[in-house]
Design a protein around this motif. Structure first.
Motif, short mmCIF file in Angstrom:
data_model
loop_
_atom_site.label_atom_id
_atom_site.label_comp_id
_atom_site.label_asym_id
_atom_site.label_seq_id
_atom_site.Cartn_x
_atom_site.Cartn_y
_atom_site.Cartn_z
N SER A 170 0.82 -1.22 0.00
CA SER A 170 0.00 0.00 0.00
C SER A 170 0.84 1.26 0.00
O SER A 170 0.39 2.32 -0.42
CB SER A 170 -0.94 0.00 1.20
N SER A 171 2.08 1.16 0.47
CA SER A 171 2.96 2.33 0.51
C SER A 171 4.41 1.87 0.65
O SER A 171 4.69 0.70 0.95
CB SER A 171 2.61 3.23 1.71
N ALA A 172 5.33 2.82 0.45
CA ALA A 172 6.75 2.51 0.64
C ALA A 172 7.02 2.16 2.11
O ALA A 172 7.87 1.31 2.41
CB ALA A 172 7.60 3.70 0.21
N ALA A 173 6.29 2.79 3.02
CA ALA A 173 6.47 2.50 4.44
C ALA A 173 6.07 1.06 4.78
O ALA A 173 6.74 0.38 5.57
CB ALA A 173 5.65 3.48 5.28
N THR A 174 4.97 0.60 4.16
CA THR A 174 4.54 -0.79 4.38
C THR A 174 5.58 -1.76 3.85
O THR A 174 5.92 -2.76 4.51
CB THR A 174 3.19 -1.05 3.70
N LEU A 175 6.09 -1.50 2.65
CA LEU A 175 7.16 -2.34 2.10
C LEU A 175 8.37 -2.35 3.02
O LEU A 175 8.93 -3.40 3.32
CB LEU A 175 7.57 -1.84 0.71
N SER A 176 8.77 -1.16 3.49
CA SER A 176 9.94 -1.06 4.35
C SER A 176 9.77 -1.88 5.63
O SER A 176 10.68 -2.61 6.04
CB SER A 176 10.20 0.40 4.71
N ARG A 177 8.60 -1.79 6.24
CA ARG A 177 8.34 -2.52 7.48
C ARG A 177 8.41 -4.03 7.26
O ARG A 177 9.08 -4.76 8.01
CB ARG A 177 6.98 -2.13 8.04
N GLN A 178 7.75 -4.52 6.20
CA GLN A 178 7.74 -5.96 5.94
C GLN A 178 9.10 -6.45 5.46
O GLN A 178 9.51 -7.57 5.76
CB GLN A 178 6.64 -6.30 4.95
N PHE A 179 9.79 -5.63 4.69
CA PHE A 179 11.13 -5.99 4.21
C PHE A 179 12.08 -6.19 5.39
O PHE A 179 12.86 -7.15 5.43
CB PHE A 179 11.65 -4.89 3.28
N LYS A 180 12.01 -5.27 6.36
CA LYS A 180 12.87 -5.38 7.55
C LYS A 180 12.54 -6.64 8.35
O LYS A 180 13.43 -7.32 8.87
CB LYS A 180 12.70 -4.15 8.43
N GLN A 181 11.24 -6.95 8.46
CA GLN A 181 10.84 -8.15 9.19
C GLN A 181 11.37 -9.42 8.52
O GLN A 181 11.77 -10.37 9.20
CB GLN A 181 9.32 -8.22 9.29
N TYR A 182 11.38 -9.43 7.20
CA TYR A 182 11.76 -10.62 6.45
C TYR A 182 13.27 -10.75 6.27
O TYR A 182 13.83 -11.83 6.43
CB TYR A 182 11.07 -10.58 5.08
N PHE A 183 13.93 -9.62 5.94
CA PHE A 183 15.35 -9.67 5.60
C PHE A 183 16.26 -9.03 6.63
O PHE A 183 17.49 -9.04 6.47
CB PHE A 183 15.60 -8.99 4.25
N ALA A 184 15.69 -8.41 7.67
CA ALA A 184 16.48 -7.77 8.73
C ALA A 184 17.37 -6.66 8.18
O ALA A 184 18.46 -6.42 8.69
CB ALA A 184 17.31 -8.81 9.49
N THR A 185 16.92 -5.98 7.14
CA THR A 185 17.58 -4.79 6.63
C THR A 185 16.54 -3.96 5.90
O THR A 185 15.47 -4.47 5.56
CB THR A 185 18.76 -5.14 5.69
N SER A 186 16.82 -2.70 5.68
CA SER A 186 15.85 -1.84 5.01
C SER A 186 16.00 -1.94 3.50
O SER A 186 17.06 -2.30 2.99
CB SER A 186 16.07 -0.38 5.44
N PRO A 187 14.93 -1.60 2.74
CA PRO A 187 15.05 -1.60 1.28
C PRO A 187 16.16 -0.69 0.78
O PRO A 187 16.89 -1.04 -0.15
CB PRO A 187 13.67 -1.10 0.83
#
Length: 305
Positions: free
Chosen positions: A88-105
């Protein structure tokens, strides 16, 4: 594989193809059930039984892995990548990306790694396929040619846990046997294809497709071991490889890690191809004679704000 398992797998494969083509939007469970020709009431349980993960978990993984590929290989801004992957947003991607890969986009795009993420231990160690060659040697070994490929209807056999010894070779063996039975082996092109990135997709989930092009108006008979789909017209950057698996790995890595980032192209949202030039030796993996292609389009120069 018994007949029931065979039917279920084919229908779920149709759903996977559909999901991969529509990751930019939320798809109701009823819509996916209709694609699979299952009742909405039973679809989720069947999908989980076949794939070993829920529809939600599978779709979320596909979205986050697609985002990782786009961050690595495209020049699109992060908000566009988020939209293309159904966030839905770059912030949502960033949050889930960090949860999955333990780093920011952003850090991942700048060359950060995922060595501390929870999935790192599940990844295929692709470095084992690298070979030590200098950049000038790589350029001489792997000259690049851009080709426009027309829309193609193909037959494929999809396998999961594709790094497991013998899994992919068995799929190609079945594909070749079938192609000879239906009389298309001599005239059509055999190739391999994967939508996954071994550096972000857990190896147990990594899929690979043994493929062959189909003649115009070819009709698939019932009970066939293959399924069909259509690859859209697309440009590819091709190079040829003749050698062992390490040289193949070097060619693929050169295309992505060196040539692409220094070219006027970026990756298109299609899978790469490994075209077998020597059909008689497709299943001999001691030596490869391949044309390797990655899908590309002209890069857009985005302004950084």
């Amino acid at each position: 594989m018994n007949r029931s398992t065979y039917i279920y797998q084919r229908r779920i494969n149709q759903v996977i193809d559909y999901l991969n083509q529509n990751l930019d939007r939320s798809i109701p469970l009823e819509e996916l059930a209709a694609v699979a020709c299952f009742s909405a009431f039973h679809f989720h349980r069947i999908f989980t039984a076949v794939m070993g993960e829920t529809v939600h978990a599978f779709t979320s993984r596909m979205r986050i892995e697609k985002a990782a590929r786009l961050l690595k290989f495209s020049k699109k801004p992060i908000f566009e990548i988020a939209a293309a992957c159904g966030f839905s947003s770059a912030a949502t991607l960033s949050r889930q990306f960090k949860q999955y890969f333990a780093t920011s986009p952003g850090l991942y795009r700048k060359g950060g790694n995922i060595k501390n993420s929870k999935i790192c231990k599940e990844l295929q160690p692709v470095n084992e396929y690298h070979c030590d060659l200098k950049q000038e040697e790589l350029k001489q070994l792997f000259p690049i040619q851009i080709k426009q490929m027309k829309e193609r209807r193909i037959a494929y056999i999809r396998v999961t846990d594709a790094f497991k010894q013998g899994v992919v070779i068995l799929a190609f063996s079945k594909l070749i046997d079938w192609s000879k039975e239906v009389g298309i082996y001599e005239t059509e092109t055999i190739f391999g294809m994967s939508k996954d990135d071994p550096e972000v997709t857990p190896k147990k989930k990594y899929t690979y497709e043994a493929c062959i092009t189909l003649p115009e108006n070819f009709k698939l008979s019932q009970g066939s071991p293959v399924q069909t789909t259509v690859l859209p017209a697309c440009k590819y950057a091709f190079t040829s490889v003749c050698g062992d698996i390490k040289l193949v790995g070097a060619g693929i890595n050169f295309l992505f890690d060196n040539w692409l980032i220094n070219s006027d192209y970026e990756c298109e949202a299609q899978p790469g191809l490994e075209i077998f030039l020597d059909k008689e030796n497709v299943c001999n993996w001691n030596h490869f004679d391949l044309e390797i292609g990655i899908p590309v389009k002209s890069a857009i120069n985005y302004k950084v704000k």
